[in-house]
Design a protein around this motif. Structure first.
Motif, short mmCIF file in Angstrom:
data_model
loop_
_atom_site.label_atom_id
_atom_site.label_comp_id
_atom_site.label_asym_id
_atom_site.label_seq_id
_atom_site.Cartn_x
_atom_site.Cartn_y
_atom_site.Cartn_z
N ARG A 37 0.84 -1.20 0.00
CA ARG A 37 0.00 0.00 0.00
C ARG A 37 0.88 1.25 0.00
O ARG A 37 1.73 1.41 0.87
CB ARG A 37 -0.91 -0.01 1.22
CG ARG A 37 -1.69 -1.31 1.36
CD ARG A 37 -3.09 -1.07 1.77
NE ARG A 37 -3.85 -2.30 1.85
CZ ARG A 37 -5.15 -2.36 2.07
NH1 ARG A 37 -5.83 -1.23 2.23
NH2 ARG A 37 -5.80 -3.52 2.11
N PRO A 38 0.67 2.13 -0.95
CA PRO A 38 1.53 3.31 -1.06
C PRO A 38 1.28 4.33 0.05
O PRO A 38 0.18 4.41 0.60
CB PRO A 38 1.14 3.89 -2.43
CG PRO A 38 -0.29 3.46 -2.62
CD PRO A 38 -0.39 2.11 -1.98
N ILE A 39 2.32 5.08 0.37
CA ILE A 39 2.20 6.21 1.29
C ILE A 39 2.56 7.46 0.49
O ILE A 39 3.73 7.70 0.18
CB ILE A 39 3.15 6.06 2.49
CG1 ILE A 39 2.78 4.80 3.29
CG2 ILE A 39 3.06 7.29 3.41
CD1 ILE A 39 3.67 4.56 4.49
N PRO A 40 1.58 8.25 0.09
CA PRO A 40 1.85 9.40 -0.78
C PRO A 40 2.56 10.53 -0.05
O PRO A 40 1.99 11.20 0.81
CB PRO A 40 0.44 9.82 -1.22
CG PRO A 40 -0.47 9.35 -0.13
CD PRO A 40 0.15 8.11 0.41
N THR A 41 3.82 10.71 -0.38
CA THR A 41 4.58 11.82 0.20
C THR A 41 5.21 12.69 -0.88
O THR A 41 6.00 13.59 -0.58
CB THR A 41 5.71 11.28 1.11
OG1 THR A 41 6.56 10.42 0.34
CG2 THR A 41 5.14 10.50 2.27
N GLY A 42 4.85 12.42 -2.16
CA GLY A 42 5.48 13.15 -3.25
C GLY A 42 5.17 14.63 -3.27
O GLY A 42 5.96 15.44 -3.77
N ASP A 43 4.01 15.02 -2.70
CA ASP A 43 3.63 16.43 -2.72
C ASP A 43 4.17 17.19 -1.51
O ASP A 43 3.93 18.39 -1.37
CB ASP A 43 2.11 16.55 -2.75
CG ASP A 43 1.45 15.92 -1.53
OD1 ASP A 43 2.04 14.99 -0.96
OD2 ASP A 43 0.34 16.36 -1.15
N VAL A 44 4.89 16.51 -0.62
CA VAL A 44 5.42 17.16 0.58
C VAL A 44 6.77 17.80 0.26
O VAL A 44 7.68 17.15 -0.24
CB VAL A 44 5.59 16.15 1.73
CG1 VAL A 44 6.18 16.85 2.95
CG2 VAL A 44 4.26 15.50 2.06
N LYS A 45 6.87 19.08 0.52
CA LYS A 45 8.12 19.80 0.27
C LYS A 45 8.83 20.03 1.60
O LYS A 45 8.34 20.74 2.46
CB LYS A 45 7.84 21.14 -0.43
CG LYS A 45 7.14 20.98 -1.78
CD LYS A 45 7.02 22.31 -2.50
CE LYS A 45 6.27 22.14 -3.82
NZ LYS A 45 6.97 21.23 -4.74
N GLN A 46 9.98 19.42 1.74
CA GLN A 46 10.76 19.52 2.98
C GLN A 46 12.22 19.29 2.65
O GLN A 46 12.56 18.36 1.92
CB GLN A 46 10.27 18.48 4.00
CG GLN A 46 10.93 18.60 5.37
CD GLN A 46 10.42 17.55 6.34
OE1 GLN A 46 9.89 16.51 5.93
NE2 GLN A 46 10.57 17.79 7.64
N SER A 47 13.07 20.13 3.19
CA SER A 47 14.50 20.01 2.88
C SER A 47 15.06 18.72 3.46
O SER A 47 14.61 18.25 4.52
CB SER A 47 15.27 21.20 3.44
OG SER A 47 15.31 21.15 4.85
#
Length: 558
Positions: free
Chosen positions: A217-227
């Protein structure tokens, strides 16, 4: 595994038994053996080696820390569900690839242990033992998930029986063979041979049928912007907090504060932790605090999406959330059933003192419990698997719920018989037979509650937490026996029961009654009241099972 099934015609006994001859059942037997072998070698047999090397009991007790990983294994079970092994997963499948890695790590760990001298390399041996314990716990997670995913609905009973057979067989082997080898060839060669015996697990893994396609099951974190720098800092902080929570949680669930006391409380905490009357409250407080800290470590930062926050909250929270949504309205009842199902057995934590109070020698207890008790238990496991295959899961669960309390009542008869080896044989065998049935039914039931993608995490969660209420209630067992014995000696309704013990053997209850200041007959009444109480506790589990059977969706019927 939870899935919609149509009503199927009832299988005959021969058809149900035929499942035990299937490839997957034989494989499960080997995997159960591979799970039990390192467990016994690290958590029990190793203590004999350490003692032979002249180490103190305090140092030996510290090695029990390796068991902590079994108490909170559900915390890293999401990693097993979501992470593929490069190369191996494509070749063997998700579960078998993890099995192979764990088994190779266990073999390597046991081989490294075999090359060490406890007197000279104690620290290194402790580290290796903890590592073997971690991979053994991980191996348990994986084989449970494989069993659930490959067994379908009709095979869970026999597979649950097979894994228990293998596990118990391995504990017998690992408890006796290394000692015989050590006496002849020395401990190092003994453990080297035992590491080679783990090849049984490798063979079972390679022979195992591949589970159905695993869903990550995927965990969508692609849209999170963090250094990357902030991510690294946040991961470090969250994992540090998570480790603190895991330490508290594991110490409470395992009932062992050896490691925790090294950081806080010292020997005073360790002693209080194991106190027979108040220690359980410390343990439960530690579990509660650990859970709060774990949730805090995984909780996303309010109004701020970060990759560590999204990943941890989803990985740890999604399996529980999915279960609660799927069984909306009945999830709490199901969890209560799991937690209370074996309480009638868990409260019997004073059985060895009971046998000794009756006048049985250590040899008599060992011969009946370790030989005939194990045989009866394995027969009970087989019977439980047969009931699941022959009847439905809910019917088998109900039979197991009745078996526990009813089997406890047989000890009332034993209490009145006194020092009688045939009576001890009958009581222990019937109790172990009933326990095998109930244990298998519960394993299959918990397996049925999992779902694709969360199999390992959800099952590990159930098995890690289901014994908590029993631990709390069992802490009062000794007090109840002594209270009832004193009340019987004083007369009243309980005093009337003393007539049951007119024919006691001369040695029964003599030492215990003298210590408490009551008559042997009153001591017998104390134990009788306790066994009635333990059976009445089991009525709660029966009621919960009936409620679940009436309200839970029929998807779990087998």
């Amino acid at each position: 595994m939870s899935e919609t099934t149509e009503t199927k015609p009832k299988r005959s006994v021969l058809q149900a038994l035929a499942i035990y001859r299937e490839r997957r059942s034989l494989v499960m037997l080997g995997l159960g053996f591979a799970a039990g072998l390192p467990y016994m070698l690290i958590f029990d047999t190793l203590s004999v080696w350490l003692r032979d090397s002249g180490l103190s009991l305090a140092v030996i007790g510290f090695f029990s820390l390796a068991t902590l990983s079994f108490s909170f294994k559900f915390l890293w079970a999401p990693l097993i569900d979501r992470t593929a092994i490069p190369g191996l997963t494509k070749l063997l499948g998700h579960r078998r690839s993890w099995m192979l890695v764990c088994q190779l790590a266990i073999m390597l760990g046991l081989w490294l242990v075999s090359g060490l001298n406890p007197a000279q390399n104690l620290g290194l041996m402790a580290v290796v033992a903890v590592a073997v314990g971690f991979f053994t716990a991980t191996h348990d997670i994986v084989i449970d998930a494989w069993r659930i995913e490959v067994g379908g609905t009709e095979g869970q009973g026999p597979l649950a029986a097979a894994v228990q057979w293998g596990f118990r067989g391995a504990m017998v082997v690992a408890g006796a063979v290394p000692l015989l080898l050590a006496e002849r060839f020395g401990w190092n060669i003994s453990y080297a041979i035992m590491s080679a015996v783990m090849v049984v697990g490798l063979a079972a893994t390679l022979a195992a049928p591949r589970e159905t396609a695993h869903e990550i099951r995927p965990i969508p974190t692609g849209d999170v912007k963090q250094s990357p720098a902030l991510q690294a800092v946040e991961w470090a902080v969250r994992l540090a907090v998570l480790l603190i929570g895991a330490l508290l949680l594991g110490s409470g669930l395992a009932g062992d504060a050896s490691l925790l006391s090294q950081f806080v409380g010292g020997e005073a905490l360790a002693d209080a932790w194991t106190d027979k009357q108040s220690g359980v409250w410390l343990q439960l407080a530690s579990v509660a605090a650990g859970l709060v800290i774990v949730v805090t470590a995984a909780w996303p930062i309010p109004k701020v999406r970060t990759k560590p926050g999204v990943y941890l909250s989803t990985a740890l929270g999604a399996p529980l959330g999915e279960f609660m949504r799927r069984y909306k309205g009945v999830a709490g009842l199901i969890l209560a059933t799991i937690c209370l199902y074996r309480v009638a057995d868990f409260v019997l934590n004073i059985m060895n003192p009971f046998y000794r109070d009756l006048g049985f020698t250590l040899t008599e207890i060992a011969e009946v419990r370790k030989v005939f008790g194990i045989i009866a238990s394995m027969l009970g496991v087989a019977l439980g698997g047969l009931l699941v295959a022959r009847l439905s899961l809910m019917k088998a669960l109900l039979i197991g719920a009745f078996a526990g309390p009813i089997s406890n009542l047989i000890f009332i008869w034993l209490a009145a018989q006194g020092h009688s080896v045939p009576a001890l044989f009958v009581a222990i065998c019937l109790d172990n037979l009933a326990g095998g049935v109930a244990g298998t039914a519960l394993i299959v039931y918990m397996s049925s509650l999992t779902t694709t993608g969360f199999t390992a995490t959800q099952y590990a969660m159930f098995t890690s937490l289901y014994a908590l209420p029993g631990k709390l209630i069992a802490s009062q067992s000794g007090r109840l026996v002594e209270w009832a014995a004193r009340a019987a000696e004083a007369g009243g309704p309980l005093g009337a029961l003393k007539g049951m013990f007119a024919g006691l053997t001369p040695e029964s209850y003599v030492a215990a009654s003298a210590k408490l200041g009551v008559s042997p007959a009153a001591m017998g009444v104390g134990y009788t009241v306790f066994f009635i109480y333990s059976a009445l506790i089991g009525v709660v589990a029966i009621g919960l099972c009936l409620m679940v059977a009436a309200r839970q969706p029929k998807a779990v019927e087998v």
